[in-house]
Design a protein around this motif. Structure first.
Motif, mmCIF file in Angstrom:
data_model
loop_
_atom_site.group_PDB
_atom_site.id
_atom_site.type_symbol
_atom_site.label_atom_id
_atom_site.label_comp_id
_atom_site.label_asym_id
_atom_site.label_seq_id
_atom_site.Cartn_x
_atom_site.Cartn_y
_atom_site.Cartn_z
ATOM 1 N N ARG A 19 13.265 -12.668 -12.216
ATOM 2 C CA ARG A 19 14.152 -11.934 -13.121
ATOM 3 C C ARG A 19 15.632 -12.323 -13.112
ATOM 4 O O ARG A 19 16.447 -11.666 -13.765
ATOM 5 N N THR A 24 13.885 -7.538 -21.606
ATOM 6 C CA THR A 24 15.328 -7.543 -21.396
ATOM 7 C C THR A 24 16.095 -7.459 -22.718
ATOM 8 O O THR A 24 15.636 -7.986 -23.745
ATOM 9 N N MET A 25 17.269 -6.848 -22.656
ATOM 10 C CA MET A 25 18.159 -6.838 -23.825
ATOM 11 C C MET A 25 18.563 -8.263 -24.199
ATOM 12 O O MET A 25 18.918 -8.541 -25.346
ATOM 13 N N GLY A 26 18.517 -9.148 -23.211
ATOM 14 C CA GLY A 26 18.952 -10.529 -23.429
ATOM 15 C C GLY A 26 18.099 -11.307 -24.424
ATOM 16 O O GLY A 26 18.497 -12.394 -24.838
ATOM 17 N N TYR A 50 23.774 -11.439 -27.286
ATOM 18 C CA TYR A 50 24.641 -10.266 -27.150
ATOM 19 C C TYR A 50 25.647 -10.103 -28.279
ATOM 20 O O TYR A 50 26.390 -9.136 -28.301
ATOM 21 N N TYR A 96 15.519 -17.852 -17.908
ATOM 22 C CA TYR A 96 14.863 -16.565 -17.623
ATOM 23 C C TYR A 96 14.726 -15.727 -18.899
ATOM 24 O O TYR A 96 13.646 -15.233 -19.230
ATOM 25 N N HIS A 97 15.840 -15.565 -19.630
ATOM 26 C CA HIS A 97 15.782 -14.756 -20.856
ATOM 27 C C HIS A 97 14.833 -15.398 -21.874
ATOM 28 O O HIS A 97 14.169 -14.707 -22.647
ATOM 29 N N VAL A 146 26.059 -7.621 -12.168
ATOM 30 C CA VAL A 146 27.518 -7.541 -12.202
ATOM 31 C C VAL A 146 28.124 -6.260 -11.630
ATOM 32 O O VAL A 146 28.984 -6.326 -10.755
ATOM 33 N N ARG A 171 27.475 -5.837 -7.952
ATOM 34 C CA ARG A 171 28.248 -6.829 -7.199
ATOM 35 C C ARG A 171 29.698 -6.368 -7.037
ATOM 36 O O ARG A 171 30.250 -6.424 -5.943
ATOM 37 N N THR A 210 34.562 -10.665 -8.673
ATOM 38 C CA THR A 210 34.355 -12.001 -9.257
ATOM 39 C C THR A 210 34.093 -11.920 -10.765
ATOM 40 O O THR A 210 32.946 -11.946 -11.211
ATOM 41 N N HIS A 259 33.777 -13.447 -14.319
ATOM 42 C CA HIS A 259 33.558 -14.762 -14.931
ATOM 43 C C HIS A 259 34.345 -14.867 -16.233
ATOM 44 O O HIS A 259 34.134 -14.069 -17.151
ATOM 45 N N ARG A 291 28.454 -19.771 -16.519
ATOM 46 C CA ARG A 291 27.427 -19.656 -17.567
ATOM 47 C C ARG A 291 27.953 -20.157 -18.902
ATOM 48 O O ARG A 291 29.161 -20.132 -19.152
ATOM 49 N N GLU A 312 28.127 -18.835 -22.253
ATOM 50 C CA GLU A 312 27.980 -17.568 -22.982
ATOM 51 C C GLU A 312 29.283 -17.293 -23.703
ATOM 52 O O GLU A 312 30.321 -17.850 -23.341
#
Ligand code: USQ
Length: 405
Positions: free
Chosen positions: A101, A145-147, A151, A189-190, A246, A249, A261, A263, A330, A332
């Motif tokens: 995941r 997933t929402m992904g 987005y 993954y998504h 996120v 973390r 952290t 991004h 990433r 994105e």
């Protein structure tokens, strides 16, 4: 109800197993323990000390008198064993969490990309295939997933799975249809979850399988009502650069005095849900099974949206933590808006737990209690989406500083 929970040893799988067992359901966990093996591969561990699955279920029995059975099965590889198990046990519902995941893990190398695709797509397909073969009319609830949507929105809310469209025929009339919302995955993954959607569509249409797909946002928090009951029922809690998500973390980083952290600009807007609501949504989805012949039922399993930098600023304000603005590993959008519909769960009675200081503070407390288990060198996210990005990240002074901190 007899319920099989595939991937029931994981971050959402375990609290779901406890929640449903507490409601009186007969629970069987099927798991290959791959998540524990990945910890070993990465050389990290859950922030919270986790016992073996056998020990966890023993404690649950001692606490409640309820049994949760564990079956060591690899869905992606042990097709015949899975088929025999389903044929023999014939659960009325199946909850499928048994997929790799983490987006960063799926982007680490060609080996990790192949592993994620082989594992996730085969697990899902083996399961669907086996259900048809043993003629089992179980309600399958999948953690998506929402992904899958991507987005970015165009100022319109993301609907729950289906998009109404008008297509002009050759005769000039407009035919109305509802199609799966166009998928735009942002990681391998998504992407596997997007492929799952097509598998579900086919098996619902061809074999009449009854399927619910839950498009879940980012889960935060760690405890549920049941995991609080005994220290050995504690949930896993990831903080590392691959598996930590996120908001959790940021809360852990704040607890141990590590910079938050962020991004890029932190302009990424994402959907969130607390772990307690996540298990509640699964309970609600189970009660609202589609009928044979229905199309796949899709719910957006999220309760609110937030921008990453707003979360960092909130946590910084709450705890006095410092924010580190890092190059984004990433690929994105640096900034995006996100509006999501979740009317179906609200209509079924979900009363959302939204971000609030008490629950955020609880996560910080858990993190402080176990801070001696944190390996600070595993906190930075080092999985880069492309070689070019890897180069940029590698040579960024702030990122280098954190890695050697
Ligand atoms: N991010 C930071 N700093 C960090 C970690 C992440 O700024 O230290 C940013 C990322 O760049 C990204 C956003 O936060 O823009 C979300 O990252 P994430 O790691 O929290 O979440 P993601 O990779 O999207 O994956 C997680 C779960 C996955 C689930 C997904 C739901 O690992 O299983 O499907 O959330 S969703 O994001 O809605 O697609």
């Amino acid at each position: 109800m007899k319920i099989a929970i595939l991937g029931g040893d994981g971050f959402v799988g375990w609290p779901t197993a406890l929640h449903l067992s507490d409601l009186g359901h007969e629970i069987h966990i099927l798991d290959n323990l791959s998540r524990r093996w990945i910890d070993t591969e990465l050389g990290v561990q859950s922030l919270t000390p986790m016992d073996s699955i056998q020990e966890r279920t023993r404690i649950w029995h001692a606490e409640t008198g309820r049994r949760i059975r564990f079956h060591l099965i690899d869905l992606a590889r042990d097709y015949e064993i899975l088929k025999a198990w389903l044929g023999e046990h014939r659960p009325e519902a199946i909850i499928h969490f048994a997929e790799q995941r983490a987006a960063p893990y799926s982007m680490k190398s060609d080996r990790h990309k192949r592993y994620t695709v082989n594992n996730n797509v085969n697990a899902t397909h083996n399961l669907l295939n086996a259900l048809v073969e043993v003629e089992l009319d179980a309600h399958l609830v999948h953690l998506g997933t929402m992904g899958v949507y991507g987005y970015s929105t165009i100022g319109a809310a993301i609907p729950e799975g289906y998009l109404p469209v008008g297509i002009e025929t050759l005769g000039g009339e407009t035919v109305r249809q509802e199609i799966l919302y166009p998928t735009r995955p942002g990681s391998i993954y998504h992407m596997t979850k997007s492929l799952d959607q097509i598998l579900f569509q086919f098996y619902a249409q061809n074999d009449g399988l009854r399927i619910t797909d839950l498009h879940q946002g980012i889960v935060w928090g760690t405890h549920t009502e049941q995991t609080r009951r005994h220290v050995q029922l504690i949930n896993r809690f990831d903080y590392d650069g691959d598996y930590g998500t996120v908001l959790n973390r940021f809360l852990i980083q704040a607890a141990i005095g590590y910079p938050l952290t962020v991004h890029g600009t932190g302009g990424q807007t994402r959907a969130f849900i607390h772990i307690q609501d996540s298990v509640r949504c699964i309970e609600l989805a189970l009660k609202d099974a589609p009928k044979r012949g229905d199309r796949v039922r899709i719910f957006n399993q999220m309760t609110e949206t937030h921008r990453v930098r707003d979360l960092a600023e909130l946590v910084a304000e709450m705890t006095g933590a410092h924010i580190a603005w890092l190059p984004n590993p990433r690929k994105e959008a640096a900034e995006n808006e996100l509006v999501v519909r979740n009317d179906q769960f609200l209509a079924l009675g979900l009363d959302p737990i939204t971000l609030r200081e008490g629950l955020l503070a609880e996560v910080v407390d858990v993190a402080r209690r176990y801070s001696y288990r944190v390996d600070r060198s595993r906190i930075p996210s080092v999985s880069a989406w492309t070689r070019e990005i890897a180069n940029l990240v590698e040579h960024d002074p702030e990122h280098r500083g954190l890695r050697s901190a």
